[in-house]
Design a protein around this motif. Structure first.
Motif, PDB file in Angstrom:
ATOM      1  N   LEU A  92      -5.671  -0.751  -5.007  1.00 37.77           N
ATOM      2  CA  LEU A  92      -4.650  -0.028  -4.234  1.00 37.77           C
ATOM      3  C   LEU A  92      -5.180   0.396  -2.870  1.00 37.77           C
ATOM      4  CD1 LEU A  92      -2.902   2.187  -6.933  1.00 37.77           C
ATOM      5  CD2 LEU A  92      -1.855   0.397  -5.537  1.00 37.77           C
ATOM      6  N   GLU A  93      -6.421   0.812  -2.798  1.00 37.44           N
ATOM      7  CA  GLU A  93      -7.002   1.208  -1.513  1.00 37.44           C
ATOM      8  C   GLU A  93      -7.071   0.017  -0.555  1.00 37.44           C
ATOM      9  OE1 GLU A  93      -8.006   3.238   1.574  1.00 37.44           O
ATOM     10  OE2 GLU A  93      -7.372   4.177  -0.314  1.00 37.44           O
ATOM     11  N   ASP A  98      -4.804  -2.618   4.277  1.00 41.55           N
ATOM     12  CA  ASP A  98      -4.066  -3.723   4.901  1.00 41.55           C
ATOM     13  C   ASP A  98      -2.769  -3.202   5.518  1.00 41.55           C
ATOM     14  OD1 ASP A  98      -6.052  -5.444   4.064  1.00 41.55           O
ATOM     15  OD2 ASP A  98      -4.896  -6.257   2.375  1.00 41.55           O
ATOM     16  N   ALA A  99      -2.074  -2.332   4.797  1.00 43.13           N
ATOM     17  CA  ALA A  99      -0.825  -1.755   5.307  1.00 43.13           C
ATOM     18  C   ALA A  99      -1.092  -0.902   6.545  1.00 43.13           C
ATOM     19  CB  ALA A  99      -0.137  -0.933   4.225  1.00 43.13           C
ATOM     20  N   ARG A 100      -2.190  -0.154   6.563  1.00 43.50           N
ATOM     21  CA  ARG A 100      -2.526   0.667   7.738  1.00 43.50           C
ATOM     22  C   ARG A 100      -2.733  -0.206   8.979  1.00 43.50           C
ATOM     23  NH1 ARG A 100      -4.884   4.421   3.947  1.00 43.50           N
ATOM     24  NH2 ARG A 100      -6.789   3.207   3.686  1.00 43.50           N
ATOM     25  N   LEU A 180       3.751  -8.568  -1.634  1.00 39.69           N
ATOM     26  CA  LEU A 180       3.512  -9.222  -2.935  1.00 39.69           C
ATOM     27  C   LEU A 180       2.452  -8.469  -3.736  1.00 39.69           C
ATOM     28  CD1 LEU A 180       3.587 -13.000  -1.929  1.00 39.69           C
ATOM     29  CD2 LEU A 180       5.325 -11.728  -3.202  1.00 39.69           C
ATOM     30  N   ALA A 181       1.503  -7.863  -3.056  1.00 40.32           N
ATOM     31  CA  ALA A 181       0.426  -7.156  -3.751  1.00 40.32           C
ATOM     32  C   ALA A 181       0.919  -5.895  -4.448  1.00 40.32           C
ATOM     33  CB  ALA A 181      -0.687  -6.791  -2.763  1.00 40.32           C
ATOM     34  N   VAL A 182       1.924  -5.255  -3.900  1.00 44.84           N
ATOM     35  CA  VAL A 182       2.369  -3.974  -4.470  1.00 44.84           C
ATOM     36  C   VAL A 182       3.663  -4.101  -5.272  1.00 44.84           C
ATOM     37  CG1 VAL A 182       1.200  -2.630  -2.712  1.00 44.84           C
ATOM     38  CG2 VAL A 182       3.578  -3.292  -2.343  1.00 44.84           C
ATOM     39  N   ARG A 183       4.089  -5.298  -5.532  1.00 42.70           N
ATOM     40  CA  ARG A 183       5.314  -5.489  -6.326  1.00 42.70           C
ATOM     41  C   ARG A 183       5.180  -4.879  -7.687  1.00 42.70           C
ATOM     42  NH1 ARG A 183       8.129 -11.362  -5.794  1.00 42.70           N
ATOM     43  NH2 ARG A 183       9.521 -10.732  -4.179  1.00 42.70           N
TER      44      ARG A 183
END
Length: 183
Positions: A92-93, A98-100, A180-183
């Motif tokens: 998750l980190e 990546d989102a940041r 896709l990673a957080v689906r």
């Protein structure tokens, strides 16, 4: 060659994806997913796959939908493997980081989010890219609904002096990967 999958064909006078290339790729994808012969393929590889065009080839829309489903399946498996390998907290980190990085790019001022092409060269429409960037910001900042297929399907008109396509495409790939990673 043993056919892995059959898709509708484009009319004989219309271009479609090269049948042999599509079938060979799907065979490779099946082997990779099943772990046969150590064939390696990732969701990123699937997202970046391109096929030659041939008159009467496979209808592109149907193949594209199948590739999206295949990418989703590989991404799901990659997510599960990563969670088991590094632990859910670390996984998750990584997704958050990546989102940041994506958000940092999106938070740049309009018309300055990406490098521009030269005045005589074509790039993506600055206005259209910035409009879509605002939608992405709402997704990342406020949780406003946005579907991964919206990101996959976005198309920008060409513009002289527009945003550099490679930079925009790289950001869209990163957004897809995070979604896709957080689906």
């Amino acid at each position: 060659m043993d056919r892995v999958s059959t898709f509708p064909h484009a009319r004989k006078s219309r271009p479609g994806y090269n049948v042999d290339e599509v079938d060979a790729f799907l065979q490779k994808a099946r082997q990779a997913y099943d772990g046969i012969d150590r064939v390696s393929l990732s969701s990123d590889d699937i997202r970046h796959t391109a096929f030659g065009m041939r008159k009467g080839g496979y209808a592109t829309a149907e193949v594209d939908v199948a590739l999206e489903r295949l990418e989703d399946a590989f991404a799901s498996r990659e997510r599960d493997l990563a969670k088991r390998s590094v632990g859910e907290r670390q996984w998750l980190e990584t997704a958050r980081e990546d989102a940041r990085q994506i958000v940092a790019r999106l938070d740049r001022p309009a018309k300055r989010r990406f490098r521009h092409t030269g005045i005589l060269s074509l790039g993506y429409s600055i206005r259209q890219v910035d409009d879509f960037a605002e939608r992405l910001k709402l997704y990342f900042h406020d949780g406003k609904p946005l579907n991964v297929n919206d990101v996959r399907a976005v198309v920008f008109q060409p513009q002289r002096g527009g945003y550099r396509e490679a930079q925009v495409d790289l950001l869209l790939d990163s957004v897809t990967k995070v979604m896709l990673a957080v689906r």
